[in-house]
Design a protein around this motif. Sequence first.
Motif, PDB file in Angstrom:
ATOM      1  N   HIS A  60      -8.716  47.036 -82.581  1.00 20.32           N
ATOM      2  CA  HIS A  60      -7.550  46.860 -81.709  1.00 20.32           C
ATOM      3  C   HIS A  60      -7.690  45.495 -81.028  1.00 20.32           C
ATOM      4  O   HIS A  60      -8.755  45.162 -80.508  1.00 20.32           O
ATOM      5  CB  HIS A  60      -7.481  47.983 -80.666  1.00 20.32           C
ATOM      6  N   GLU A  63      -8.918  44.647 -76.989  1.00 26.92           N
ATOM      7  CA  GLU A  63     -10.171  45.258 -76.515  1.00 26.92           C
ATOM      8  C   GLU A  63     -11.262  44.216 -76.722  1.00 26.92           C
ATOM      9  O   GLU A  63     -11.650  43.936 -77.849  1.00 26.92           O
ATOM     10  CB  GLU A  63     -10.416  46.547 -77.294  1.00 26.92           C
ATOM     11  N   ARG A 102      -2.683  45.453 -79.083  1.00 24.09           N
ATOM     12  CA  ARG A 102      -3.330  46.571 -79.786  1.00 24.09           C
ATOM     13  C   ARG A 102      -3.017  46.512 -81.276  1.00 24.09           C
ATOM     14  O   ARG A 102      -3.890  46.644 -82.120  1.00 24.09           O
ATOM     15  CB  ARG A 102      -2.823  47.890 -79.191  1.00 24.09           C
ATOM     16  N   HIS A 146     -14.980  49.441 -79.362  1.00 27.42           N
ATOM     17  CA  HIS A 146     -13.645  49.538 -78.747  1.00 27.42           C
ATOM     18  C   HIS A 146     -13.774  49.489 -77.240  1.00 27.42           C
ATOM     19  O   HIS A 146     -14.853  49.661 -76.673  1.00 27.42           O
ATOM     20  CB  HIS A 146     -12.964  50.862 -79.108  1.00 27.42           C
ATOM     21  N   SER A 147     -12.609  49.315 -76.609  1.00 28.83           N
ATOM     22  CA  SER A 147     -12.489  49.423 -75.160  1.00 28.83           C
ATOM     23  C   SER A 147     -11.129  50.059 -74.891  1.00 28.83           C
ATOM     24  O   SER A 147     -10.454  50.492 -75.830  1.00 28.83           O
ATOM     25  CB  SER A 147     -12.622  48.012 -74.565  1.00 28.83           C
ATOM     26  N   GLU A 211     -16.120  52.998 -76.054  1.00 26.60           N
ATOM     27  CA  GLU A 211     -14.949  52.723 -75.208  1.00 26.60           C
ATOM     28  C   GLU A 211     -15.545  52.121 -73.936  1.00 26.60           C
ATOM     29  O   GLU A 211     -16.136  52.819 -73.131  1.00 26.60           O
ATOM     30  CB  GLU A 211     -14.156  53.998 -74.898  1.00 26.60           C
TER      31      GLU A 211
HETATM   32 CA    CA Z   1      -9.331  51.204 -79.302  1.00 26.07          CA
END
Ligand code: CA
Length: 340
Positions: A60, A63, A102, A146-147, A211
């Motif tokens: 994404h 992120e 994103r 990811h974040s 995340e």
């Molecule tokens: Ca993500």
Amino acid sequence: MSTRPSRISAEVDFERDGKQVGYLRLPHSSNISAYGWLGIPVAVVRNGRGPSVLCMAGNHGDEYEGQLALTKFIRAVEPAHIRGRLIILPAANLPAAMAGTRVSPIDDGNLNRRYPGDPDGPPTDMIAHYIASVLLPMCAAVVDLHSGGNTLHYLPSALTREEPDAARFARSMAALAAFGAPHAYVNPPGGESRTLLAVAQDLGLTVVGTELGGSGAVTPHTLAVAEYGLRAVLRHFEVLDPQVYPAEAGRPPSRILYVRGDQHFVYAPSAGLFEPCFTLGDEVEAGQLAGHVHQIDDPARAAQPVHFGGAGMVICRRAPAPVQRGDCIAHLAEDYDYRS
Ligand code: CA
């Protein structure tokens, strides 16, 4: 998965020892470039025999911790520091990463909902197909950073996905713990099948993701969690030399959590401005008030209350205050008693 070959060509040789940094060339014919290609950055660092691990960010585009951590790591890592092979994609969906969005501005593609991809589809599908059909089969493990992106914010967490194969799940749980994030959580099996971790698990890889924060920002703390965790998990996989990248003594273990299905998610019931009455890290009960949706264009109307459907700790919240019906406002996780 399509059996047709990828149209993407790599400037790097995945079988060669040493450190190579180049591009995956994705043919892209557009109004501004008739015979052009998109260059998706890739690094290969190889040193003899040993495990192969894919490290990825920019699944994404909004992120950033993983994108920064992998970009810095590409510059820092040397073949002498590793055993086996690292394949690094710091900005997998490059058009999205460059736009800070994103999904890709070229084709509206959400890469982490496009696996296993399509070699003849739009660019995002071509990237998904290359990763799923060319890169993952070379590897024993994948680390997907990811974040929360522009619309969510997480407690810095590592994550993995439950799977029926106990031995493989145990390997992913060990990698999850090795990452050393303050929190770590497990997603239930089934559910979304179009993610990188889902297709990697189907191929038998050890899978760990993250995340790390969100709100379209980076903090020194969230980046430090990413950078420590990347090195820690690569030491765990015995790819990275612990003499060069030693472990930090006395680091507390991750609190391991489990995300149940729908009961752990809270959604906006209507459009408006959401006023939360919780913060990240709060422990909440089922039925507890989460907040209210207000209609600022109709101030005489009562605000609509929103409640948590289950019990647990708030590990994720929505970042922007404006909501539409169906937006995820928060999600919970509960303590997980895992024994391998
Ligand atoms: Ca993500």
